[in-house]
Design a protein around this motif. Structure first.
Motif, short mmCIF file in Angstrom:
data_model
loop_
_atom_site.label_atom_id
_atom_site.label_comp_id
_atom_site.label_asym_id
_atom_site.label_seq_id
_atom_site.Cartn_x
_atom_site.Cartn_y
_atom_site.Cartn_z
N LEU A 1 0.68 -1.20 -0.23
CA LEU A 1 0.04 -0.11 0.05
C LEU A 1 1.01 1.34 0.07
O LEU A 1 0.45 2.19 -0.91
CB LEU A 1 -0.95 0.02 1.18
N ILE A 2 1.71 1.26 0.83
CA ILE A 2 2.90 2.44 0.80
C ILE A 2 3.54 2.69 -0.53
O ILE A 2 3.70 3.70 -1.01
CB ILE A 2 3.76 2.21 1.75
N ASN A 3 4.03 1.30 -1.12
CA ASN A 3 4.65 1.59 -2.40
C ASN A 3 3.90 2.09 -3.55
O ASN A 3 4.07 2.87 -4.31
CB ASN A 3 5.18 0.17 -2.81
N PHE A 4 2.26 1.81 -3.63
CA PHE A 4 1.28 2.22 -4.34
C PHE A 4 1.34 3.81 -4.27
O PHE A 4 1.06 4.54 -5.19
CB PHE A 4 -0.09 1.47 -4.26
N ALA A 5 1.15 4.26 -2.96
CA ALA A 5 1.30 5.74 -2.72
C ALA A 5 2.39 6.54 -3.04
O ALA A 5 2.13 7.37 -3.79
CB ALA A 5 0.86 5.80 -1.18
N LEU B 1 2.56 11.65 2.13
CA LEU B 1 2.92 11.57 0.28
C LEU B 1 1.83 12.40 -0.18
O LEU B 1 0.60 12.35 0.28
CB LEU B 1 2.91 9.99 -0.13
N ALA B 2 2.39 13.06 -1.13
CA ALA B 2 1.61 13.96 -1.98
C ALA B 2 0.94 12.80 -3.30
O ALA B 2 1.41 13.02 -4.49
CB ALA B 2 2.33 15.08 -2.61
N TRP B 3 0.01 12.00 -3.06
CA TRP B 3 -0.52 11.02 -3.94
C TRP B 3 -1.85 11.27 -4.36
O TRP B 3 -2.27 10.57 -5.24
CB TRP B 3 -0.38 9.87 -3.62
N LEU B 4 -2.54 12.06 -3.91
CA LEU B 4 -3.89 12.33 -4.45
C LEU B 4 -4.21 13.65 -5.16
O LEU B 4 -3.28 14.50 -5.22
CB LEU B 4 -4.86 12.71 -3.06
N PRO B 5 -5.14 13.56 -6.15
CA PRO B 5 -5.49 14.56 -6.96
C PRO B 5 -5.49 15.83 -6.40
O PRO B 5 -6.03 15.98 -5.34
CB PRO B 5 -6.86 14.04 -7.86
N ALA B 6 -5.41 17.05 -7.28
CA ALA B 6 -5.41 18.23 -6.50
C ALA B 6 -6.61 18.77 -5.94
O ALA B 6 -6.51 19.56 -5.14
CB ALA B 6 -4.78 19.24 -7.61
#
Length: 138
Positions: free
Chosen positions: A57-61, A111-116
């Motif tokens: 899950l962390i790697n995906f993020a 982590l900044a992984w979500l859309p804006a």
């Protein structure tokens, strides 16, 4: 040769969205779609991965954060795919919240992984790590 535990169940939506084809088992030639489920069930009994671990899950993020950093260089369809991957990961995390360690949540949330665009407050309330924190953006 690779161990079956290094492969993932292609019927799990998160895996299907986040992993490339070489992470899924190849089916014997001639296996029709209606027999694939029984073949997958057999592979699961041998160790095929069906659950995203905390580490995965962390790697995906992290993967999504890297893709997000390159968003200005992507085409419209690549950007849409990145947004869909982010949504799929977020949905998976909400549905399976109790399955993961609190430390995993804090690592992913950093982590900044979500859309804006912002996530609605109601969705953030479903998950403590997202509640009362600003939406992370790429």
């Amino acid at each position: 040769l690779r161990c079956i535990s290094e492969f993932f169940d292609p019927s799990v939506g998160l895996f299907e969205m986040m992993l490339q084809a070489d992470y899924f088992p190849l089916f014997p030639e001639g296996v029709k779609d209606d027999r694939r489920r029984s073949w997958i069930d057999f592979l699961v009994s041998l160790g095929l991965s069906t659950v995203a671990t905390d580490k995965k899950l962390i790697n995906f993020a992290k993967q999504l954060a890297c893709e997000g950093n390159l968003i200005n260089k992507k085409t419209k369809s690549e950007t849409a795919l990145w947004a869909e991957k982010s949504r799929r990961l977020f949905s998976h995390m909400i549905k399976n919240e109790s399955q993961y360690k609190p430390n995993t949540w804090s690592q992913i949330n950093s982590l900044a992984w979500l859309p804006a665009r912002e996530i609605s407050e109601n969705l953030m309330k479903l998950s403590i790590p997202f509640y009362n924190r600003p939406c992370r953006t790429a």
